[in-house]
Design a protein around this motif. Sequence first.
Motif, PDB file in Angstrom:
ATOM      1  N   ASP A 249       0.801  -1.226   0.000  1.00 47.09           N
ATOM      2  CA  ASP A 249       0.000   0.000   0.000  1.00 47.09           C
ATOM      3  C   ASP A 249       0.833   1.275   0.000  1.00 47.09           C
ATOM      4  OD1 ASP A 249       1.021  -0.434   2.497  1.00 47.09           O
ATOM      5  OD2 ASP A 249      -0.808   0.097   3.584  1.00 47.09           O
ATOM      6  N   LYS A 250       2.126   1.163  -0.251  1.00 51.29           N
ATOM      7  CA  LYS A 250       2.996   2.339  -0.270  1.00 51.29           C
ATOM      8  C   LYS A 250       3.489   2.609  -1.683  1.00 51.29           C
ATOM      9  CE  LYS A 250       4.661   1.461   4.453  1.00 51.29           C
ATOM     10  NZ  LYS A 250       3.732   0.338   4.677  1.00 51.29           N
ATOM     11  N   THR A 251       4.077   3.797  -1.888  1.00 47.99           N
ATOM     12  CA  THR A 251       4.656   4.118  -3.190  1.00 47.99           C
ATOM     13  C   THR A 251       5.891   3.273  -3.454  1.00 47.99           C
ATOM     14  OG1 THR A 251       3.863   6.397  -2.993  1.00 47.99           O
ATOM     15  CG2 THR A 251       5.575   5.954  -4.646  1.00 47.99           C
ATOM     16  N   ASP A 252       6.699   3.088  -2.407  1.00 41.50           N
ATOM     17  CA  ASP A 252       7.901   2.257  -2.495  1.00 41.50           C
ATOM     18  C   ASP A 252       7.794   1.146  -1.456  1.00 41.50           C
ATOM     19  OD1 ASP A 252       9.283   3.716  -4.552  1.00 41.50           O
ATOM     20  OD2 ASP A 252       9.662   5.278  -3.072  1.00 41.50           O
ATOM     21  N   ASN A 253       7.285   0.017  -1.881  1.00 39.17           N
ATOM     22  CA  ASN A 253       7.112  -1.116  -0.975  1.00 39.17           C
ATOM     23  C   ASN A 253       8.409  -1.909  -0.853  1.00 39.17           C
ATOM     24  OD1 ASN A 253       4.068  -1.121  -0.376  1.00 39.17           O
ATOM     25  ND2 ASN A 253       4.121  -0.967  -2.602  1.00 39.17           N
ATOM     26  N   PHE A 254       8.515  -2.647   0.243  1.00 35.51           N
ATOM     27  CA  PHE A 254       9.664  -3.516   0.467  1.00 35.51           C
ATOM     28  C   PHE A 254       9.182  -4.882   0.937  1.00 35.51           C
ATOM     29  CE2 PHE A 254      11.695   0.645   0.878  1.00 35.51           C
ATOM     30  CZ  PHE A 254      12.859   0.457   0.148  1.00 35.51           C
TER      31      PHE A 254
ATOM     32  N   LEU B  61       6.152  -3.746  -7.108  1.00 32.54           N
ATOM     33  CA  LEU B  61       5.300  -2.701  -6.553  1.00 32.54           C
ATOM     34  C   LEU B  61       6.145  -1.611  -5.885  1.00 32.54           C
ATOM     35  CD1 LEU B  61       2.425  -4.830  -4.972  1.00 32.54           C
ATOM     36  CD2 LEU B  61       2.719  -4.072  -7.329  1.00 32.54           C
ATOM     37  N   SER B  62       6.983  -0.961  -6.675  1.00 34.43           N
ATOM     38  CA  SER B  62       7.831   0.116  -6.189  1.00 34.43           C
ATOM     39  C   SER B  62       8.150   1.050  -7.344  1.00 34.43           C
ATOM     40  CB  SER B  62       9.133  -0.444  -5.589  1.00 34.43           C
ATOM     41  OG  SER B  62      10.042   0.601  -5.300  1.00 34.43           O
ATOM     42  N   SER B  63       8.212   2.332  -7.052  1.00 30.99           N
ATOM     43  CA  SER B  63       8.552   3.291  -8.103  1.00 30.99           C
ATOM     44  C   SER B  63       9.998   3.132  -8.566  1.00 30.99           C
ATOM     45  CB  SER B  63       8.339   4.720  -7.582  1.00 30.99           C
ATOM     46  OG  SER B  63       9.220   5.004  -6.508  1.00 30.99           O
TER      47      SER B  63
ATOM     48  N   TYR C 200       8.865  -7.929 -29.211  1.00 35.69           N
ATOM     49  CA  TYR C 200       8.871  -6.522 -28.832  1.00 35.69           C
ATOM     50  C   TYR C 200       9.059  -6.393 -27.318  1.00 35.69           C
ATOM     51  CZ  TYR C 200       6.830  -6.123 -33.476  1.00 35.69           C
ATOM     52  OH  TYR C 200       6.602  -6.222 -34.812  1.00 35.69           O
ATOM     53  N   PHE C 201       9.883  -5.436 -26.907  1.00 42.28           N
ATOM     54  CA  PHE C 201      10.168  -5.315 -25.480  1.00 42.28           C
ATOM     55  C   PHE C 201       9.979  -3.882 -24.999  1.00 42.28           C
ATOM     56  CE2 PHE C 201      14.167  -4.220 -27.471  1.00 42.28           C
ATOM     57  CZ  PHE C 201      14.698  -3.225 -26.661  1.00 42.28           C
ATOM     58  N   GLY C 202       9.792  -3.760 -23.680  1.00 47.31           N
ATOM     59  CA  GLY C 202       9.653  -2.467 -23.023  1.00 47.31           C
ATOM     60  C   GLY C 202      10.066  -2.620 -21.572  1.00 47.31           C
ATOM     61  N   TYR C 203       9.640  -1.671 -20.730  1.00 55.21           N
ATOM     62  CA  TYR C 203      10.074  -1.663 -19.331  1.00 55.21           C
ATOM     63  C   TYR C 203       8.879  -1.623 -18.389  1.00 55.21           C
ATOM     64  CZ  TYR C 203      14.639  -0.948 -21.327  1.00 55.21           C
ATOM     65  OH  TYR C 203      15.790  -1.122 -22.054  1.00 55.21           O
ATOM     66  N   LEU C 204       8.925  -2.509 -17.401  1.00 55.74           N
ATOM     67  CA  LEU C 204       7.826  -2.669 -16.457  1.00 55.74           C
ATOM     68  C   LEU C 204       7.910  -1.617 -15.356  1.00 55.74           C
ATOM     69  CD1 LEU C 204       5.408  -4.552 -15.610  1.00 55.74           C
ATOM     70  CD2 LEU C 204       7.057  -5.737 -14.156  1.00 55.74           C
ATOM     71  N   HIS C 205       6.806  -0.906 -15.124  1.00 57.53           N
ATOM     72  CA  HIS C 205       6.739   0.092 -14.067  1.00 57.53           C
ATOM     73  C   HIS C 205       5.426  -0.048 -13.294  1.00 57.53           C
ATOM     74  CE1 HIS C 205       9.444   2.190 -17.044  1.00 57.53           C
ATOM     75  NE2 HIS C 205      10.173   2.236 -15.947  1.00 57.53           N
ATOM     76  N   TRP C 206       5.444   0.438 -12.069  1.00 51.56           N
ATOM     77  CA  TRP C 206       4.239   0.468 -11.227  1.00 51.56           C
ATOM     78  C   TRP C 206       4.094   1.879 -10.685  1.00 51.56           C
ATOM     79  CZ3 TRP C 206       3.392   0.741  -5.701  1.00 51.56           C
ATOM     80  CH2 TRP C 206       2.092   0.410  -5.300  1.00 51.56           C
ATOM     81  N   ASN C 207       2.883   2.415 -10.799  1.00 55.29           N
ATOM     82  CA  ASN C 207       2.657   3.806 -10.420  1.00 55.29           C
ATOM     83  C   ASN C 207       1.776   3.950  -9.191  1.00 55.29           C
ATOM     84  OD1 ASN C 207       4.098   4.639 -12.718  1.00 55.29           O
ATOM     85  ND2 ASN C 207       2.275   4.493 -13.990  1.00 55.29           N
TER      86      ASN C 207
ATOM     87  N   TYR D  51       2.437  -1.514 -15.624  1.00 53.22           N
ATOM     88  CA  TYR D  51       2.467  -1.025 -17.005  1.00 53.22           C
ATOM     89  C   TYR D  51       3.820  -1.320 -17.655  1.00 53.22           C
ATOM     90  CZ  TYR D  51      -1.705   1.496 -15.572  1.00 53.22           C
ATOM     91  OH  TYR D  51      -2.955   1.803 -15.099  1.00 53.22           O
ATOM     92  N   VAL D  52       3.776  -1.640 -18.933  1.00 52.84           N
ATOM     93  CA  VAL D  52       4.991  -1.812 -19.729  1.00 52.84           C
ATOM     94  C   VAL D  52       5.054  -0.659 -20.719  1.00 52.84           C
ATOM     95  CG1 VAL D  52       6.221  -3.243 -21.387  1.00 52.84           C
ATOM     96  CG2 VAL D  52       5.019  -4.315 -19.480  1.00 52.84           C
ATOM     97  N   ASP D  53       6.097   0.152 -20.615  1.00 49.58           N
ATOM     98  CA  ASP D  53       6.256   1.332 -21.466  1.00 49.58           C
ATOM     99  C   ASP D  53       7.189   1.055 -22.637  1.00 49.58           C
ATOM    100  OD1 ASP D  53       4.654   3.069 -19.833  1.00 49.58           O
ATOM    101  OD2 ASP D  53       6.308   3.132 -18.392  1.00 49.58           O
ATOM    102  N   ASP D  54       7.143   1.955 -23.619  1.00 52.30           N
ATOM    103  CA  ASP D  54       8.074   1.983 -24.758  1.00 52.30           C
ATOM    104  C   ASP D  54       7.874   0.836 -25.742  1.00 52.30           C
ATOM    105  OD1 ASP D  54       9.213   4.226 -23.595  1.00 52.30           O
ATOM    106  OD2 ASP D  54      10.681   3.045 -22.478  1.00 52.30           O
ATOM    107  N   ILE D  55       6.654   0.322 -25.863  1.00 53.26           N
ATOM    108  CA  ILE D  55       6.364  -0.672 -26.899  1.00 53.26           C
ATOM    109  C   ILE D  55       6.178   0.064 -28.233  1.00 53.26           C
ATOM    110  CG2 ILE D  55       4.736  -2.421 -27.701  1.00 53.26           C
ATOM    111  CD1 ILE D  55       6.368  -3.317 -25.312  1.00 53.26           C
TER     112      ILE D  55
END
Length: 290
Positions: free
Chosen positions: A124-129, A170-172, A185-192, A200-204
């Motif tokens: 539940d945090k922006t930067d989880n551990f 689950l971390s910025s 095709y590849f991109g980069y996985l991010h969580w907001n 989300y996978v960006d840069d496709i």
Amino acid sequence: MRNLLEFLKKYNYWFVFVLLEVVCAVLMIQYNSYHGSVWFTSANYISGWTYELDSKFNAYLNQGAVNQELTERNLTLEREVAMLKARLYDERLRHDSTLTDSLRMPVLSQFRLIKAKVVSNSIDKTDNFITIDKGFYDGVHADMAVASGNGVVGVVYMSSGHYAVVIPVLSSKSNISCAIQGRGYFGYLHWNGGRSDIAYVDDIPRHADFENGDTIVTSGYSSMFPQGIMVGKILNKHDSEDGLSFRLEIKLSTDFGKLRDVCVIDDKEVKKRLDLLRQAADSIKPQRNK
């Protein structure tokens, strides 16, 4: 009440002293990286031990959540299948079953799995551990990939003797190279932030050919994750902010809310790749200073 006031009046200097000591300690840890690292390592051991006791108690009350042996086996099979499917897209392999069979052992021989239990987790945090019950005495070190039987979990951030802290998906700060399985095709996985099952996978590329429901796996371009670890399924596609690429909405295959058993991936080639990247970075620095 009167006795309490007399007590506070009599020992007020001690209370002020203790308060100032606490403030000094907090400031020293917060603004000095070395002292902060020492505190973090010590606190990590104590909190890890506490979390482990709590985790074992909860596991006893909720028996049968996920079997550790099945986690390791599922992860191994998941990657094996993904790698074989990717290679089968080559027409030469479609008609050569002996070659396909010969690929099975090399796929698995590149890494070993270190089984671990999750003793602390947040979603539940922006930067989880995540804290796991294996550390450098068990062969777990920073920059090692972590996965569950269902897919990608994260990367080891730091480790003490018997515990390690993992930066999960689950971390910025998480940034994992992924690919659309079978399409290249590849991109980069991010969580907001927000939902713990969506990333989300960006840069496709705009010309990429794919459909909702296609599988996303690790691409192997990352210096930490081997190729073919399950990430999730495509739910929707969106335009990037600049309109030059697609942003894919992904349903993560790992349920972080129920995460219990994981495996740390000890890839023999990871250290070589990281050392090579560091050497390249070091060789560039002198040229920039000229």
